[in-house]
Design a protein around this motif. Structure first.
Motif, PDB file in Angstrom:
ATOM      1  N   SER A 172      -3.500  -5.937 -10.178  1.00 18.00           N
ATOM      2  CA  SER A 172      -4.771  -6.165  -9.499  1.00 18.00           C
ATOM      3  C   SER A 172      -4.687  -5.723  -8.041  1.00 18.00           C
ATOM      4  O   SER A 172      -5.552  -5.020  -7.534  1.00 18.00           O
ATOM      5  CB  SER A 172      -5.137  -7.640  -9.573  1.00 18.00           C
ATOM      6  OG  SER A 172      -6.391  -7.869  -8.963  1.00 18.00           O
ATOM      7  N   ARG A 173      -3.620  -6.120  -7.382  1.00 17.44           N
ATOM      8  CA  ARG A 173      -3.468  -5.780  -5.962  1.00 17.44           C
ATOM      9  C   ARG A 173      -3.342  -4.278  -5.742  1.00 17.44           C
ATOM     10  O   ARG A 173      -3.815  -3.743  -4.756  1.00 17.44           O
ATOM     11  CB  ARG A 173      -2.231  -6.465  -5.386  1.00 17.44           C
ATOM     12  CG  ARG A 173      -2.474  -7.920  -5.053  1.00 17.44           C
ATOM     13  CD  ARG A 173      -1.222  -8.571  -4.488  1.00 17.44           C
ATOM     14  NE  ARG A 173      -1.070  -9.897  -5.035  1.00 17.44           N
ATOM     15  CZ  ARG A 173       0.055 -10.396  -5.523  1.00 17.44           C
ATOM     16  NH1 ARG A 173       1.157  -9.666  -5.520  1.00 17.44           N
ATOM     17  NH2 ARG A 173       0.071 -11.612  -6.001  1.00 17.44           N
ATOM     18  N   ALA A 192      -6.780  -3.049  -5.838  1.00 17.22           N
ATOM     19  CA  ALA A 192      -7.494  -3.580  -4.680  1.00 17.22           C
ATOM     20  C   ALA A 192      -7.168  -2.731  -3.454  1.00 17.22           C
ATOM     21  O   ALA A 192      -8.056  -2.248  -2.745  1.00 17.22           O
ATOM     22  CB  ALA A 192      -7.101  -5.029  -4.442  1.00 17.22           C
ATOM     23  N   THR A 193      -5.904  -2.538  -3.216  1.00  9.99           N
ATOM     24  CA  THR A 193      -5.472  -1.733  -2.074  1.00  9.99           C
ATOM     25  C   THR A 193      -6.062  -0.336  -2.134  1.00  9.99           C
ATOM     26  O   THR A 193      -6.603   0.180  -1.152  1.00  9.99           O
ATOM     27  CB  THR A 193      -3.931  -1.633  -2.062  1.00  9.99           C
ATOM     28  OG1 THR A 193      -3.385  -2.950  -1.932  1.00  9.99           O
ATOM     29  CG2 THR A 193      -3.439  -0.771  -0.936  1.00  9.99           C
ATOM     30  N   ALA A 206      -9.001  -0.602   6.445  1.00 13.41           N
ATOM     31  CA  ALA A 206      -8.754   0.334   5.359  1.00 13.41           C
ATOM     32  C   ALA A 206      -7.276   0.454   5.010  1.00 13.41           C
ATOM     33  O   ALA A 206      -6.905   0.510   3.837  1.00 13.41           O
ATOM     34  CB  ALA A 206      -9.317   1.705   5.719  1.00 13.41           C
ATOM     35  N   LEU A 262     -13.930   4.998 -16.329  1.00 10.72           N
ATOM     36  CA  LEU A 262     -14.338   3.614 -16.087  1.00 10.72           C
ATOM     37  C   LEU A 262     -15.850   3.468 -16.144  1.00 10.72           C
ATOM     38  O   LEU A 262     -16.383   2.523 -16.738  1.00 10.72           O
ATOM     39  CB  LEU A 262     -13.802   3.142 -14.723  1.00 10.72           C
ATOM     40  CG  LEU A 262     -14.170   1.703 -14.370  1.00 10.72           C
ATOM     41  CD1 LEU A 262     -13.607   0.736 -15.410  1.00 10.72           C
ATOM     42  CD2 LEU A 262     -13.666   1.326 -12.979  1.00 10.72           C
ATOM     43  N   ARG A 278     -10.768   8.137  -7.532  1.00 13.44           N
ATOM     44  CA  ARG A 278     -12.228   8.344  -7.542  1.00 13.44           C
ATOM     45  C   ARG A 278     -12.660   8.921  -8.886  1.00 13.44           C
ATOM     46  O   ARG A 278     -13.684   8.506  -9.435  1.00 13.44           O
ATOM     47  CB  ARG A 278     -12.581   9.278  -6.382  1.00 13.44           C
ATOM     48  CG  ARG A 278     -14.043   9.710  -6.368  1.00 13.44           C
ATOM     49  CD  ARG A 278     -14.625   9.721  -4.987  1.00 13.44           C
ATOM     50  NE  ARG A 278     -14.739   8.374  -4.436  1.00 13.44           N
ATOM     51  CZ  ARG A 278     -14.941   8.093  -3.135  1.00 13.44           C
ATOM     52  NH1 ARG A 278     -14.973   9.079  -2.262  1.00 13.44           N
ATOM     53  NH2 ARG A 278     -15.080   6.839  -2.731  1.00 13.44           N
ATOM     54  N   ASP A 321     -15.187  -5.551  -0.318  1.00 13.55           N
ATOM     55  CA  ASP A 321     -13.826  -5.083  -0.568  1.00 13.55           C
ATOM     56  C   ASP A 321     -13.785  -3.929  -1.565  1.00 13.55           C
ATOM     57  O   ASP A 321     -13.045  -2.973  -1.393  1.00 13.55           O
ATOM     58  CB  ASP A 321     -12.954  -6.233  -1.114  1.00 13.55           C
ATOM     59  CG  ASP A 321     -12.886  -7.420  -0.162  1.00 13.55           C
ATOM     60  OD1 ASP A 321     -13.318  -7.293   1.003  1.00 13.55           O
ATOM     61  OD2 ASP A 321     -12.395  -8.489  -0.589  1.00 13.55           O
ATOM     62  N   TYR A 322     -14.568  -4.045  -2.607  1.00  5.53           N
ATOM     63  CA  TYR A 322     -14.545  -3.030  -3.663  1.00  5.53           C
ATOM     64  C   TYR A 322     -15.718  -2.064  -3.549  1.00  5.53           C
ATOM     65  O   TYR A 322     -16.147  -1.472  -4.537  1.00  5.53           O
ATOM     66  CB  TYR A 322     -14.554  -3.712  -5.043  1.00  5.53           C
ATOM     67  CG  TYR A 322     -13.235  -4.345  -5.413  1.00  5.53           C
ATOM     68  CD1 TYR A 322     -12.842  -5.555  -4.874  1.00  5.53           C
ATOM     69  CD2 TYR A 322     -12.361  -3.721  -6.304  1.00  5.53           C
ATOM     70  CE1 TYR A 322     -11.632  -6.146  -5.213  1.00  5.53           C
ATOM     71  CE2 TYR A 322     -11.142  -4.308  -6.657  1.00  5.53           C
ATOM     72  CZ  TYR A 322     -10.795  -5.517  -6.110  1.00  5.53           C
ATOM     73  OH  TYR A 322      -9.597  -6.102  -6.447  1.00  5.53           O
ATOM     74  N   LEU A 370     -12.903   6.349 -11.554  1.00  9.91           N
ATOM     75  CA  LEU A 370     -14.034   5.442 -11.344  1.00  9.91           C
ATOM     76  C   LEU A 370     -15.331   6.084 -11.818  1.00  9.91           C
ATOM     77  O   LEU A 370     -16.157   5.445 -12.475  1.00  9.91           O
ATOM     78  CB  LEU A 370     -14.154   5.065  -9.859  1.00  9.91           C
ATOM     79  CG  LEU A 370     -12.990   4.312  -9.217  1.00  9.91           C
ATOM     80  CD1 LEU A 370     -13.363   3.862  -7.809  1.00  9.91           C
ATOM     81  CD2 LEU A 370     -12.571   3.116 -10.056  1.00  9.91           C
ATOM     82  N   GLN A 371     -15.494   7.333 -11.452  1.00  8.41           N
ATOM     83  CA  GLN A 371     -16.751   8.010 -11.795  1.00  8.41           C
ATOM     84  C   GLN A 371     -16.751   8.537 -13.222  1.00  8.41           C
ATOM     85  O   GLN A 371     -17.801   8.946 -13.723  1.00  8.41           O
ATOM     86  CB  GLN A 371     -16.980   9.157 -10.810  1.00  8.41           C
ATOM     87  CG  GLN A 371     -17.200   8.635  -9.385  1.00  8.41           C
ATOM     88  CD  GLN A 371     -17.273   9.752  -8.371  1.00  8.41           C
ATOM     89  OE1 GLN A 371     -16.723  10.840  -8.608  1.00  8.41           O
ATOM     90  NE2 GLN A 371     -17.919   9.502  -7.253  1.00  8.41           N
ATOM     91  N   ILE A 414      -8.710   0.740  -3.728  1.00  9.58           N
ATOM     92  CA  ILE A 414     -10.169   0.806  -3.619  1.00  9.58           C
ATOM     93  C   ILE A 414     -10.633   0.448  -2.212  1.00  9.58           C
ATOM     94  O   ILE A 414     -11.564   1.043  -1.689  1.00  9.58           O
ATOM     95  CB  ILE A 414     -10.828  -0.091  -4.689  1.00  9.58           C
ATOM     96  CG1 ILE A 414     -10.546   0.514  -6.067  1.00  9.58           C
ATOM     97  CG2 ILE A 414     -12.324  -0.223  -4.451  1.00  9.58           C
ATOM     98  CD1 ILE A 414     -10.845  -0.395  -7.226  1.00  9.58           C
ATOM     99  N   ILE A 415      -9.959  -0.508  -1.594  1.00  3.09           N
ATOM    100  CA  ILE A 415     -10.308  -0.854  -0.219  1.00  3.09           C
ATOM    101  C   ILE A 415     -10.181   0.373   0.679  1.00  3.09           C
ATOM    102  O   ILE A 415     -10.946   0.562   1.610  1.00  3.09           O
ATOM    103  CB  ILE A 415      -9.399  -1.989   0.300  1.00  3.09           C
ATOM    104  CG1 ILE A 415      -9.829  -3.311  -0.329  1.00  3.09           C
ATOM    105  CG2 ILE A 415      -9.469  -2.087   1.816  1.00  3.09           C
ATOM    106  CD1 ILE A 415      -8.911  -4.463   0.026  1.00  3.09           C
ATOM    107  N   GLN A 416      -9.205   1.203   0.373  1.00  5.98           N
ATOM    108  CA  GLN A 416      -9.004   2.397   1.193  1.00  5.98           C
ATOM    109  C   GLN A 416      -9.988   3.507   0.841  1.00  5.98           C
ATOM    110  O   GLN A 416      -9.906   4.599   1.370  1.00  5.98           O
ATOM    111  CB  GLN A 416      -7.564   2.893   1.034  1.00  5.98           C
ATOM    112  CG  GLN A 416      -6.559   1.876   1.548  1.00  5.98           C
ATOM    113  CD  GLN A 416      -5.139   2.382   1.507  1.00  5.98           C
ATOM    114  OE1 GLN A 416      -4.882   3.564   1.291  1.00  5.98           O
ATOM    115  NE2 GLN A 416      -4.181   1.495   1.747  1.00  5.98           N
ATOM    116  N   GLY A 417     -10.912   3.220  -0.063  1.00  4.08           N
ATOM    117  CA  GLY A 417     -11.904   4.228  -0.419  1.00  4.08           C
ATOM    118  C   GLY A 417     -11.586   4.938  -1.716  1.00  4.08           C
ATOM    119  O   GLY A 417     -12.211   5.943  -2.039  1.00  4.08           O
ATOM    120  N   ALA A 418     -10.589   4.448  -2.436  1.00  2.00           N
ATOM    121  CA  ALA A 418     -10.226   4.977  -3.757  1.00  2.00           C
ATOM    122  C   ALA A 418      -9.892   6.467  -3.757  1.00  2.00           C
ATOM    123  O   ALA A 418     -10.309   7.201  -4.666  1.00  2.00           O
ATOM    124  CB  ALA A 418     -11.340   4.682  -4.752  1.00  2.00           C
ATOM    125  N   GLY A 474       0.821  -1.205   0.000  1.00  6.50           N
ATOM    126  CA  GLY A 474       0.000   0.000   0.000  1.00  6.50           C
ATOM    127  C   GLY A 474       0.852   1.250   0.000  1.00  6.50           C
ATOM    128  O   GLY A 474       2.079   1.179   0.086  1.00  6.50           O
TER     129      GLY A 474
END
Lengths: 212, 212, 212, 212
Positions: A106-107, A110-111, B27, A128, A121, B169-170, A124-125, A113-117, A29
């Motif tokens: 991937s990881r 993952a890391t 997180a 994507l 962001r 997770d996501y 994503l909005q 996004i798990i943290q809230g991206a 991370g």
DNA sequence: TATGAATGAGCGTTCATTCAT
DNA sequence: GATGAATGAACGCTCATTCAT
């Protein structure tokens, strides 16, 4: 000539750093990674690394951006004019392959996004979301044409992402439970086969099964 | 009486800390979380928090241990003597529910495992592995009895974990793409329905489909 | 040239730190000394100091090791083939001189040993013990030859250590009681003279006294 | 009656604390000692201990003060009207005995004085200095009467302090080198004998030796 | 009196960043 | 470009002290 060599050397060095940074950020991370760690892996000194990317934050952003393209590619490749189940199967294959060859990518997400991206962001909005909406429309059209079981396209995409990325993100758990490495051919084959059954068989339209 | 109040207050405080710590560790992982962060969220000073748990390491271990039980419960509940597809569907429901009500629990293990599972490797190779092997045997017996499509049990379990945990997770990505919250009833219903189709339909044995 | 200057500057800085650390550790021991204290005295920041020595522990070890050589030198110089009383007197002089010029060295070991010698136990039981045993044998041979009064060699060494180191270890008390500084020539002369009388006269063999 | 019991219990508790504190302060110095350490050794809680002595500083002061009396006693007992060598020998014996029975007292002052005597500077320059000057005058009168070798009285006192306290202050080193405990009778006897020879034989007046 | 609980100040150490060369 | 050296800001943790009971 010299300028060319310099420019190329500069680019090579940046690549080296980005690759080293990806491995570290994916594994530990943003906060868990130290600049020293990356510098060591890239074979250079800490100030020199920062000379190329300014700050740890900017390096992280560069890694995310660079990885994003690889990340979106498989989905982009799904064609509206293909045969539905074949297109989905091909997409599944591309995701499986990416998880195997670039698990750090991937990881990394993952890391994040798990943290809230916090750093992606916008992506994503924006980009994507557009891509996903486009592909959802395609899938919906397939369903409407009776060529797929009536699932919700967005959740179908989530399911494909989830199953394929699981082998990258949860690699440590997968290997602990399976007692084998992800590159074990038989193991990878069994994983692929199981995913294929769930997806393809699960998505077959009812009437097709009886009409066959 | 007084002792009772004290003991209860102590327990309440420990719970408060554990809950705050769960959110942070989920997180940001172990290294990415600071004790100050947890203390702030729990509404107390850093040394006071350490008064209750000694060290950051011990607090982390306590959070992991406490969450592990919740974590294993759904799988433990899968019964060999039940009807195969119904058992799997019930398991799916329990996992979905857990991901919705305790997404931090899922993220806690996700973060830990992405980082290589340094703190729970023992659990993965011990208790969890035994449980999974036991349930794989059950699933295999169902397959052998012709009651499920011939998938690899271990990968089936991975698929169920992957799909259900994806929503926890996501979460940030799911909400950004769907434009809705995970607790939106219609949204959750569509998610559940899609997973059910893929799993249940995907797992139906061929002959059963024809014999129906 | 530049490399030379760098290397020298680095060495100078290390020396500065070691000297500052010696003064602090000598006065307050390992636990009583703070890294900030040493850094302040050496005119640099705390992290910069640690850049050179890594940890407080390692710095302490470096100080002890560096001081140990000076510390053992006087005793090492006592020769078996010399004239006994002259050898002892010369040893006494060396110890007095060392106590005057490097009182912190004495205090460093005093502090360490008073606290139970946690960091130098190995030296005491190893190198120092061998050296002392060797010199005790020498002294014993002198006694056996009738050239010294029959004292216990080990305790004779302790007495010499005690008397000479007292002026370094108890400097604050000595100066408070004498009203003068240890470098006052007349004072130092009186100290030396008193120690010489006790030792040399105390150690003269009886028969030699009568034969004079 | 009750008040009496309370007062006595209070006094007992203070004694317990002072004794525990002496052991700790002697071994680890002021900064190296923690209040918890003392409280643990005294069998009570930290706040309770502080209830009795207010602060760590005050407790340290109390320990120093209490120990000072024991500390000065041996020298106070040296009588001008006694036989010089016998008086000195008796003083030596008292110091040896004190070092053996109360080594912590010696170490407490050693630690304090090595650090520059910040807490007892007043005593050193006041009460102790008076006492020492008085005894120096006595010794000088013995020397003037031809009953002792012409040493400097102050340095003679230092020598006695040094030799005797060495066994307490440097106990860890003494035991490491001797391979035995200070309470080993033969070992203590050899120490005492060596000190006696150096002092008494060293101090014998020349003419007395020939007149014997 | 006695003690769990609480905290501000400080400790040894790490780290992203900057400086000087 | 590249790197040793330097530092302010944190971090995990300790500790003397205080508070509440």
């Amino acid at each position: 000539m010299n300028g060319d060599r310099d420019r190329r050397s500069r680019e090579v060095k940046r690549e080296t750093i980005l690759e080293a940074a990806l491995e570290c950020f994916a594994a530990f991370g943003f906060r868990g990674t130290t600049v020293d760690m990356i510098a060591g892996r890239a074979g250079m000194s800490k100030p020199n690394l920062l000379y190329y990317f300014g700050t740890k934050q900017k390096l992280h952003a560069a890694v995310l951006e660079r990885t994003l393209a690889q990340w979106l590619e498989p989905l982009s490749g799904m064609r509206a004019d293909g045969e539905p189940l074949a297109e989905i199967e091909a997409y599944l294959e591309r995701k499986i392959e990416l998880s195997r060859t670039r698990p750090e990518a991937s990881r990394l997400f993952a890391t994040e996004i798990i943290q809230g991206a916090p750093h992606i962001r916008g992506v994503l909005q924006g980009h994507l979301r557009e891509l996903v909406e486009e592909k959802c429309a395609v899938i919906q059209s397939w369903i409407d044409a009776g060529k797929l079981a009536p699932v919700e396209p967005l959740h179908l995409i989530f399911a494909i992402w989830a199953m394929t990325q699981h082998y990258a993100d949860y690699e440590a758990q997968v290997e602990a439970l399976a007692g084998r490495n992800l590159n074990d051919v038989a193991f990878a084959q069994a994983a692929r086969q199981t995913m294929r059954i769930l997806l393809i068989k699960g998505l077959e339209p009812r009437d097709r099964a009886s009409s066959d």
